[in-house]
Design a protein around this motif. Sequence first.
Motif, PDB file in Angstrom:
ATOM      1  N   GLY A 114       0.815  -1.212   0.000  1.00 30.73           N
ATOM      2  CA  GLY A 114       0.000   0.000   0.000  1.00 30.73           C
ATOM      3  C   GLY A 114       0.845   1.257   0.000  1.00 30.73           C
ATOM      4  N   VAL A 115       1.856   1.268   0.843  1.00 28.06           N
ATOM      5  CA  VAL A 115       2.752   2.429   0.911  1.00 28.06           C
ATOM      6  C   VAL A 115       3.561   2.546  -0.380  1.00 28.06           C
ATOM      7  CG1 VAL A 115       4.741   3.426   2.115  1.00 28.06           C
ATOM      8  CG2 VAL A 115       2.846   2.429   3.417  1.00 28.06           C
ATOM      9  N   TYR A 116       4.025   1.427  -0.884  1.00 31.40           N
ATOM     10  CA  TYR A 116       4.795   1.434  -2.139  1.00 31.40           C
ATOM     11  C   TYR A 116       3.960   1.999  -3.286  1.00 31.40           C
ATOM     12  CZ  TYR A 116       7.487  -0.189  -6.121  1.00 31.40           C
ATOM     13  OH  TYR A 116       8.186  -0.248  -7.301  1.00 31.40           O
ATOM     14  N   GLN A 117       2.719   1.562  -3.386  1.00 29.41           N
ATOM     15  CA  GLN A 117       1.838   2.066  -4.438  1.00 29.41           C
ATOM     16  C   GLN A 117       1.609   3.567  -4.283  1.00 29.41           C
ATOM     17  OE1 GLN A 117       0.664   0.462  -7.160  1.00 29.41           O
ATOM     18  NE2 GLN A 117       1.935  -1.238  -6.457  1.00 29.41           N
ATOM     19  N   TRP A 118       1.482   4.014  -3.053  1.00 28.89           N
ATOM     20  CA  TRP A 118       1.265   5.428  -2.808  1.00 28.89           C
ATOM     21  C   TRP A 118       2.498   6.246  -3.189  1.00 28.89           C
ATOM     22  CZ3 TRP A 118       3.352   8.794   1.049  1.00 28.89           C
ATOM     23  CH2 TRP A 118       2.752  10.054   1.067  1.00 28.89           C
ATOM     24  N   VAL A 119       3.680   5.753  -2.802  1.00 25.50           N
ATOM     25  CA  VAL A 119       4.919   6.484  -3.067  1.00 25.50           C
ATOM     26  C   VAL A 119       5.252   6.513  -4.552  1.00 25.50           C
ATOM     27  CG1 VAL A 119       7.434   6.409  -2.706  1.00 25.50           C
ATOM     28  CG2 VAL A 119       5.891   6.097  -0.777  1.00 25.50           C
ATOM     29  N   THR A 120       5.054   5.407  -5.237  1.00 23.12           N
ATOM     30  CA  THR A 120       5.473   5.317  -6.638  1.00 23.12           C
ATOM     31  C   THR A 120       4.376   5.660  -7.634  1.00 23.12           C
ATOM     32  OG1 THR A 120       4.942   2.958  -6.745  1.00 23.12           O
ATOM     33  CG2 THR A 120       7.207   3.565  -6.117  1.00 23.12           C
ATOM     34  N   GLY A 121       3.150   5.749  -7.168  1.00 26.30           N
ATOM     35  CA  GLY A 121       2.046   5.991  -8.085  1.00 26.30           C
ATOM     36  C   GLY A 121       1.770   7.464  -8.303  1.00 26.30           C
ATOM     37  N   ILE A 153      -4.330  10.599  -3.504  1.00 31.18           N
ATOM     38  CA  ILE A 153      -4.673  10.189  -2.139  1.00 31.18           C
ATOM     39  C   ILE A 153      -3.585  10.692  -1.193  1.00 31.18           C
ATOM     40  CG2 ILE A 153      -5.121   8.226  -0.628  1.00 31.18           C
ATOM     41  CD1 ILE A 153      -5.875   6.621  -3.120  1.00 31.18           C
ATOM     42  N   ASN A 154      -3.993  11.334  -0.115  1.00 37.88           N
ATOM     43  CA  ASN A 154      -2.991  11.827   0.826  1.00 37.88           C
ATOM     44  C   ASN A 154      -2.555  10.711   1.788  1.00 37.88           C
ATOM     45  OD1 ASN A 154      -4.667  11.759   3.189  1.00 37.88           O
ATOM     46  ND2 ASN A 154      -5.558  13.708   2.609  1.00 37.88           N
ATOM     47  N   GLN A 155      -1.486  10.972   2.494  1.00 31.56           N
ATOM     48  CA  GLN A 155      -0.885   9.982   3.388  1.00 31.56           C
ATOM     49  C   GLN A 155      -1.868   9.482   4.440  1.00 31.56           C
ATOM     50  OE1 GLN A 155       2.550  11.539   5.369  1.00 31.56           O
ATOM     51  NE2 GLN A 155       3.090   9.600   6.302  1.00 31.56           N
ATOM     52  N   GLN A 156      -2.634  10.359   5.030  1.00 33.58           N
ATOM     53  CA  GLN A 156      -3.602   9.979   6.055  1.00 33.58           C
ATOM     54  C   GLN A 156      -4.653   9.032   5.493  1.00 33.58           C
ATOM     55  OE1 GLN A 156      -3.462  10.655   9.312  1.00 33.58           O
ATOM     56  NE2 GLN A 156      -5.316   9.508   9.693  1.00 33.58           N
ATOM     57  N   GLU A 157      -5.130   9.322   4.307  1.00 30.42           N
ATOM     58  CA  GLU A 157      -6.149   8.477   3.687  1.00 30.42           C
ATOM     59  C   GLU A 157      -5.599   7.091   3.353  1.00 30.42           C
ATOM     60  OE1 GLU A 157      -9.444   8.623   0.101  1.00 30.42           O
ATOM     61  OE2 GLU A 157      -8.180  10.366   0.463  1.00 30.42           O
ATOM     62  N   VAL A 158      -4.362   7.039   2.894  1.00 30.71           N
ATOM     63  CA  VAL A 158      -3.730   5.745   2.621  1.00 30.71           C
ATOM     64  C   VAL A 158      -3.658   4.928   3.909  1.00 30.71           C
ATOM     65  CG1 VAL A 158      -1.569   4.604   1.970  1.00 30.71           C
ATOM     66  CG2 VAL A 158      -2.407   6.524   0.626  1.00 30.71           C
ATOM     67  N   ALA A 159      -3.210   5.557   4.990  1.00 33.22           N
ATOM     68  CA  ALA A 159      -3.107   4.864   6.279  1.00 33.22           C
ATOM     69  C   ALA A 159      -4.466   4.364   6.742  1.00 33.22           C
ATOM     70  CB  ALA A 159      -2.485   5.795   7.320  1.00 33.22           C
ATOM     71  N   GLU A 160      -5.492   5.190   6.589  1.00 32.55           N
ATOM     72  CA  GLU A 160      -6.839   4.797   7.011  1.00 32.55           C
ATOM     73  C   GLU A 160      -7.376   3.641   6.175  1.00 32.55           C
ATOM     74  OE1 GLU A 160      -9.088   8.426   6.875  1.00 32.55           O
ATOM     75  OE2 GLU A 160      -8.089   9.230   8.660  1.00 32.55           O
ATOM     76  N   ARG A 161      -7.148   3.672   4.878  1.00 28.87           N
ATOM     77  CA  ARG A 161      -7.632   2.586   4.017  1.00 28.87           C
ATOM     78  C   ARG A 161      -6.937   1.265   4.321  1.00 28.87           C
ATOM     79  NH1 ARG A 161      -8.835   5.007  -1.992  1.00 28.87           N
ATOM     80  NH2 ARG A 161     -10.200   6.693  -1.323  1.00 28.87           N
ATOM     81  N   ILE A 162      -5.620   1.316   4.492  1.00 29.60           N
ATOM     82  CA  ILE A 162      -4.879   0.096   4.819  1.00 29.60           C
ATOM     83  C   ILE A 162      -5.321  -0.427   6.182  1.00 29.60           C
ATOM     84  CG2 ILE A 162      -2.599  -0.850   5.353  1.00 29.60           C
ATOM     85  CD1 ILE A 162      -1.474   1.104   3.223  1.00 29.60           C
ATOM     86  N   SER A 163      -5.466   0.461   7.152  1.00 29.68           N
ATOM     87  CA  SER A 163      -5.920   0.054   8.488  1.00 29.68           C
ATOM     88  C   SER A 163      -7.288  -0.597   8.431  1.00 29.68           C
ATOM     89  CB  SER A 163      -5.988   1.266   9.423  1.00 29.68           C
ATOM     90  OG  SER A 163      -4.726   1.802   9.631  1.00 29.68           O
ATOM     91  N   SER A 164      -8.164  -0.024   7.638  1.00 26.09           N
ATOM     92  CA  SER A 164      -9.510  -0.577   7.492  1.00 26.09           C
ATOM     93  C   SER A 164      -9.473  -1.990   6.923  1.00 26.09           C
ATOM     94  CB  SER A 164     -10.347   0.335   6.597  1.00 26.09           C
ATOM     95  OG  SER A 164     -11.620  -0.212   6.391  1.00 26.09           O
ATOM     96  N   LEU A 165      -8.642  -2.207   5.909  1.00 28.72           N
ATOM     97  CA  LEU A 165      -8.509  -3.547   5.326  1.00 28.72           C
ATOM     98  C   LEU A 165      -7.972  -4.538   6.347  1.00 28.72           C
ATOM     99  CD1 LEU A 165      -6.994  -2.709   1.832  1.00 28.72           C
ATOM    100  CD2 LEU A 165      -9.213  -3.763   2.270  1.00 28.72           C
ATOM    101  N   VAL A 166      -6.954  -4.130   7.072  1.00 26.97           N
ATOM    102  CA  VAL A 166      -6.339  -5.016   8.062  1.00 26.97           C
ATOM    103  C   VAL A 166      -7.321  -5.353   9.174  1.00 26.97           C
ATOM    104  CG1 VAL A 166      -4.550  -5.131   9.858  1.00 26.97           C
ATOM    105  CG2 VAL A 166      -3.981  -4.282   7.576  1.00 26.97           C
TER     106      VAL A 166
END
Length: 75
Positions: A45-52, A56-69
């Motif tokens: 998730g972080v890799y896709q965010w960094v390289t894509g 999507i902002n950093q907070q939203e990425v963290a929230e989405r990954i947390s939700s999946l987990v």
Amino acid sequence: MVVPQLKEKIINELKVHLSNALGDLYPDNVKSFYVPIIAQMIHEGVYQWVTGNNTINQQEVAERISSLVISGLQS
């Protein structure tokens, strides 16, 4: 050559952190199954965010990954 080694180091650190964070919430056999999967999810998730090229902002990425987990662990 360095990138795969760095990925492995990051994932291993995530595994340690996740195992400690889950503590006694789950039996060891459950943690040993889920921790590597969750570590990979977080890394990817972080890799896709960094390289894509995304908006999507950093907070939203963290929230989405947390939700999946969290939803995966609760099912």
